[in-house]
Motif scaffolding. Structure first.
Motif, PDB file in Angstrom:
ATOM      1  N   PHE A   8      44.361  74.870  36.802  1.00 29.77           N
ATOM      2  CA  PHE A   8      45.265  75.029  37.899  1.00 29.77           C
ATOM      3  C   PHE A   8      46.116  76.255  38.063  1.00 29.77           C
ATOM      4  O   PHE A   8      46.296  77.053  38.837  1.00 29.77           O
ATOM      5  N   ALA A   9      46.956  76.554  36.971  1.00 37.87           N
ATOM      6  CA  ALA A   9      47.586  77.759  36.791  1.00 37.87           C
ATOM      7  C   ALA A   9      46.906  79.170  36.842  1.00 37.87           C
ATOM      8  O   ALA A   9      47.320  80.058  37.354  1.00 37.87           O
ATOM      9  N   ALA A  18      52.454  81.014  36.502  1.00 34.71           N
ATOM     10  CA  ALA A  18      52.216  80.657  37.667  1.00 34.71           C
ATOM     11  C   ALA A  18      53.086  80.009  38.451  1.00 34.71           C
ATOM     12  O   ALA A  18      53.177  80.273  39.765  1.00 34.71           O
ATOM     13  N   THR A  49      46.723  74.866  22.407  1.00 35.54           N
ATOM     14  CA  THR A  49      46.381  74.705  23.512  1.00 35.54           C
ATOM     15  C   THR A  49      47.575  74.232  24.653  1.00 35.54           C
ATOM     16  O   THR A  49      47.628  74.625  25.705  1.00 35.54           O
ATOM     17  N   LEU A  65      38.217  73.745  24.960  1.00 36.05           N
ATOM     18  CA  LEU A  65      38.591  72.344  25.310  1.00 36.05           C
ATOM     19  C   LEU A  65      37.831  71.362  24.594  1.00 36.05           C
ATOM     20  O   LEU A  65      37.989  70.512  24.255  1.00 36.05           O
ATOM     21  N   ALA A  78      48.858  76.057  27.934  1.00 37.92           N
ATOM     22  CA  ALA A  78      48.886  75.496  29.151  1.00 37.92           C
ATOM     23  C   ALA A  78      50.430  75.760  29.590  1.00 37.92           C
ATOM     24  O   ALA A  78      50.558  76.096  30.860  1.00 37.92           O
ATOM     25  N   ASN A 136      42.796  61.093  23.010  1.00 38.81           N
ATOM     26  CA  ASN A 136      42.336  62.616  22.646  1.00 38.81           C
ATOM     27  C   ASN A 136      41.439  63.236  23.980  1.00 38.81           C
ATOM     28  O   ASN A 136      41.599  64.245  24.472  1.00 38.81           O
ATOM     29  N   VAL A 142      39.327  78.427  28.497  1.00 39.46           N
ATOM     30  CA  VAL A 142      39.963  77.287  28.347  1.00 39.46           C
ATOM     31  C   VAL A 142      38.919  75.894  28.241  1.00 39.46           C
ATOM     32  O   VAL A 142      39.070  75.020  27.690  1.00 39.46           O
ATOM     33  N   TYR A 190      44.609  72.874  18.268  1.00 40.59           N
ATOM     34  CA  TYR A 190      44.590  71.922  19.317  1.00 40.59           C
ATOM     35  C   TYR A 190      45.886  71.772  19.770  1.00 40.59           C
ATOM     36  O   TYR A 190      46.144  71.588  21.169  1.00 40.59           O
ATOM     37  N   PHE A 223      44.303  63.848  26.689  1.00 41.77           N
ATOM     38  CA  PHE A 223      45.139  64.986  26.272  1.00 41.77           C
ATOM     39  C   PHE A 223      44.288  66.274  26.723  1.00 41.77           C
ATOM     40  O   PHE A 223      44.847  67.208  27.225  1.00 41.77           O
ATOM     41  N   THR A 224      43.044  66.319  26.421  1.00 46.11           N
ATOM     42  CA  THR A 224      41.955  67.480  26.903  1.00 46.11           C
ATOM     43  C   THR A 224      41.959  67.664  28.337  1.00 46.11           C
ATOM     44  O   THR A 224      42.176  68.567  28.797  1.00 46.11           O
ATOM     45  N   LEU A 261      50.923  79.288  30.561  1.00 42.90           N
ATOM     46  CA  LEU A 261      50.208  79.463  32.132  1.00 42.90           C
ATOM     47  C   LEU A 261      50.894  79.158  33.209  1.00 42.90           C
ATOM     48  O   LEU A 261      51.072  79.522  34.240  1.00 42.90           O
ATOM     49  N   ILE A 262      51.427  77.792  33.050  1.00 41.81           N
ATOM     50  CA  ILE A 262      52.306  77.027  34.132  1.00 41.81           C
ATOM     51  C   ILE A 262      53.463  78.038  34.339  1.00 41.81           C
ATOM     52  O   ILE A 262      53.674  78.286  35.467  1.00 41.81           O
ATOM     53  N   ALA A 280      45.839  71.425  33.912  1.00 35.91           N
ATOM     54  CA  ALA A 280      47.041  72.064  34.142  1.00 35.91           C
ATOM     55  C   ALA A 280      46.711  73.627  33.964  1.00 35.91           C
ATOM     56  O   ALA A 280      47.208  74.307  34.766  1.00 35.91           O
ATOM     57  N   SER A 281      46.094  74.014  32.802  1.00 36.72           N
ATOM     58  CA  SER A 281      45.594  75.410  32.567  1.00 36.72           C
ATOM     59  C   SER A 281      44.713  75.882  33.600  1.00 36.72           C
ATOM     60  O   SER A 281      45.314  76.897  34.149  1.00 36.72           O
ATOM     61  N   VAL A 303      45.578  69.045  29.599  1.00 40.18           N
ATOM     62  CA  VAL A 303      45.768  70.424  29.238  1.00 40.18           C
ATOM     63  C   VAL A 303      44.739  71.118  30.028  1.00 40.18           C
ATOM     64  O   VAL A 303      45.185  72.217  30.653  1.00 40.18           O
ATOM     65  N   MET A 330      37.409  71.605  21.003  1.00 45.58           N
ATOM     66  CA  MET A 330      38.503  71.074  20.510  1.00 45.58           C
ATOM     67  C   MET A 330      38.646  69.552  20.337  1.00 45.58           C
ATOM     68  O   MET A 330      38.891  68.840  19.542  1.00 45.58           O
TER      69      MET A 330
END
Lengths: 128, 130
Positions: B121-122, A49, A38, B80, A42, B108, B76, A35, B111-112, A45-46, B118-119, B115, B83
């Motif tokens: 997008f990247a 990028a 992740t 997620l 992230a 929770n 991802v 958890y 957060f999911t 990955l940022i 962001a992931s 994350v 998770m």
């Protein structure tokens, strides 16, 4: 919540450790670790990028002594949680409930996940 | 099965959603994403191994390959969702105060989503050459 003065059931320290108990706890612990992992994914990955400078910085952190330690833990958490999940599939399909089968499955989980983790790192060092 | 001693209506029985109004949805989605994760996490490990030691240009070339980008997006997403369900179960097991529990379950989800956004997008920025 109900009345706080009600008697509580015995907690973890009361019980003798067993393989099934340890693997159950480890499955949840590795899940919780993934958890948080992740967040690291992230961030990586940022960084990747955002251009060469931030990518190189992320790679420097990841390949540092501490970075490798965290990544090794991440690898084990992922492999152990995955193999533990396969064990749950066996149960979901209605198999493996006998005492001896439960014991064998619990041991098998660690005896597969640990070597798998080491194998991945051997491959990582070979292809580097 | 509907028996005459049940307090539930026939419609309630058919829907089978129970007191939490979600039935076996949580359990089932946990299993479906678990199956997907076995495949996608394996792909993720292979992708990361392929990235080890690669300089910037080579790493970007690999990550912007359509198959790699798609596998990363799916990993991802599935990871997620799985998770979030797992952490919700942990929260429901250990956080007993109703207010704290609701707040933790909402956090929770936040957060999911954070994350995940962001992931995704990247991954898309790299894949689409931003």
């Amino acid at each position: 919540m109900a009345d706080q003065s009600r008697p509580l059931s015995p907690h973890l320290q009361i019980y003798r450790w067993s393989w099934t108990m340890a693997m159950s706890i480890l499955h949840r612990a590795t899940g919780a670790a993934l958890y948080l992992g992740t967040l690291l994914l992230a961030i990586w990955l940022i960084s990747a990028a955002s251009g060469k400078a931030s990518f190189d910085a992320a790679q420097w952190v990841a390949s540092s002594w501490l970075g490798r330690l965290v990544l090794f833990g991440y690898t084990f958490a992922l492999m152990h949680h995955m193999v533990g999940g396969l064990r749950h599939f066996v149960w979901d399909l209605g198999h493996g409930y006998d005492a001896q089968q439960r014991m064998n499955l619990a041991r098998l989980t660690l005896f597969i996940s640990a070597p798998l983790t080491v194998l991945i790192w051997i491959v990582a060092y070979v292809v580097r | 099965m509907h028996n005459n001693s049940s307090m539930r209506t026939p419609l309630g029985h058919v829907r089978g959603l129970g007191s939490a109004r979600s039935g076996t949805g949580h359990f089932w989605l946990q299993r479906v994403t678990a199956v997907a994760n076995v495949i996608l996490a394996t792909a993720f490990v292979v992708i990361v191994l392929a990235l080890v030691g690669k300089p910037y240009d080579a790493a970007m070339a690999l990550l912007s390959h359509p198959v790699v980008a798609l596998l990363m997006l799916l990993f991802v997403a599935s990871g997620l969702i799985h998770m979030r369900l797992g952490m919700q179960t942990i929260i429901e097991d250990y956080v007993h105060g109703e207010g704290a529990k609701v707040l933790a379950v909402i956090a929770n989800t936040f957060f999911t989503v954070a994350v995940g956004a962001a992931s995704v997008f990247a991954i898309l920025k790299i894949a689409l050459g931003g």
